[in-house]
Design an enzyme around this catalytic site. Structure first.
Site: not given
Ligand code: HPA
Ligand code: ZN
Length: 344
Positions: A20, A198, A201, A279
């Site tokens: 990100h 996503h 997670e 990430d």
């Protein structure tokens, strides 16, 4: 031996597929941009910012991460942020990055979509020539917001579609299942954007199945909870669905109590197409090279495992077949020259 593995981890050509851009905002740059833009930060020093980066779960991180984005106002801010990441990634052996960005985090504060994407794109363009790193951009929808809001964001993005490779789904997972975004993903696929999301997670394995069946995603971001469902694992292995795993993130957000307990090695051994990624590296303590080398040490990965992870990253990338082959050959050559024994 350990230092040879660390060197191999850095030298292997890699694709980073779960990153990100807002999560690469280092505290130093945060202060610099705050000064430049006259924004008051709730911290007195860089050290104080770093001390605040202790998280109990995903939401506790997201609260701080969205607050940090408040310093990003102008096109040059997005350029500087992206350029800083690409310099670091290139030094870690990343040759291709598929970068997430969260437009709604900015447009909801009054920053124009155009400002965000033009700054990021300009840095990506410059880095191709000056840093020998190619990139693609993946627009993420914030899943705590509505499907309609996501659709509005997609419509703002369409004039820039040629700068995008795909769409993704991030932010608070539990309670925001993939099916909430069925319509916007259908529209994105119709205009040729590649879907990822996503899933698994913090959310349950069913969110992974849903992302595959309802959103028709080509990759799952994280996906570590898949091991709770043997049938799902069978499917992911059979279809070779890539899973973009982020080990240091998972420890920081308490998905695993420590790196030694991470399930990455079990996933690899089960035949899953796993990759290693960073990430939000400014918040989680390391860029992709650190993720490779710390995970290798904690899970006693060997050179063969590291080479497999590097190969997987290109297999899973949204790159043409000939470019993938070029990188796979380079990996074979780097691994062959390494003094660390490669068993694969
Ligand atoms: N999960 C969900 N949303 C996110 C993350 C993450 O790890 N990082 C930035 N937004
Ligand atoms: Zn993520």
């Amino acid at each position: 031996m350990a230092s040879d593995l660390v060197r191999l981890a850095r030298e292997l050509p890699k694709a980073e597929l779960h990153l990100h851009i807002e999560g690469t905002l280092e505290p130093e740059l945060m202060f610099q941009l705050a000064r430049r833009n006259g924004v008051k930060l709730p911290y007195e020093s860089v050290d104080e910012v770093r001390r605040a980066y202790v998280f109990s779960n995903l939401q506790s991180f997201l609260d701080i991460y969205y607050a940090g984005c408040g310093v990003l106002l102008r096109e040059q801010d997005f350029y500087d942020l992206t350029w800083a990441y690409l310099e670091r990634a290139s030094a870690d052996g990343v040759r291709h990055a598929e970068i997430f960005f969260d437009p709604q985090t900015h447009t909801d504060r009054g920053v124009a979509f155009e400002t965000v994407i033009t700054g990021i794109h300009r840095a990506v363009h410059d880095a191709r020539d000056r840093l020998n790193i190619t990139s693609g951009l993946i627009l993420c929808f914030l899943r705590h917001l509505s499907g309609d809001a996501a659709m509005h964001t997609l419509s703002e993005a369409l004039p820039y579609a040629e700068w995008l490779i795909g769409v993704g789904l991030d932010s608070s997972e539990v309670g925001n299942p993939p099916r909430k975004f069925r319509d916007v993903y259908a529209r994105a696929r119709d205009v040729g954007l590649l879907p990822v999301a996503h899933a698994g997670e913090e959310g349950p394995p069913e969110y992974i199945s849903d992302a595959l069946d309802v959103l028709q995603v080509k990759r799952i971001d994280h996906g570590v909870r898949c091991l709770e469902d043997a049938r799902l694992v069978g499917r992911l292995v059979e279809e070779q669905v890539p899973l973009t795993v982020c080990p240091l993130s998972n420890v920081k957000l308490r998905v695993f109590p420590d790196l030694k307990q991470h399930n990455l090695k079990r996933m690899l051994d089960r035949g899953l197409l796993v990759t290693v990624n960073s990430d939000d590296p400014a918040y989680f303590g390391g860029y992709v090279g650190e993720n490779f080398s710390q995970t290798a040490q904690a899970l006693m990965l060997n050179a063969g495992d590291l080479t497999r992870l590097a190969r997987n990253s290109f297999q899973a990338a949204f790159l043409p077949q000939d470019q993938k082959q070029k990188y796979l050959h380079e990996i074979t050559s780097v691994a062959g020259q390494s003094s660390v024994k490669t068993i694969s």
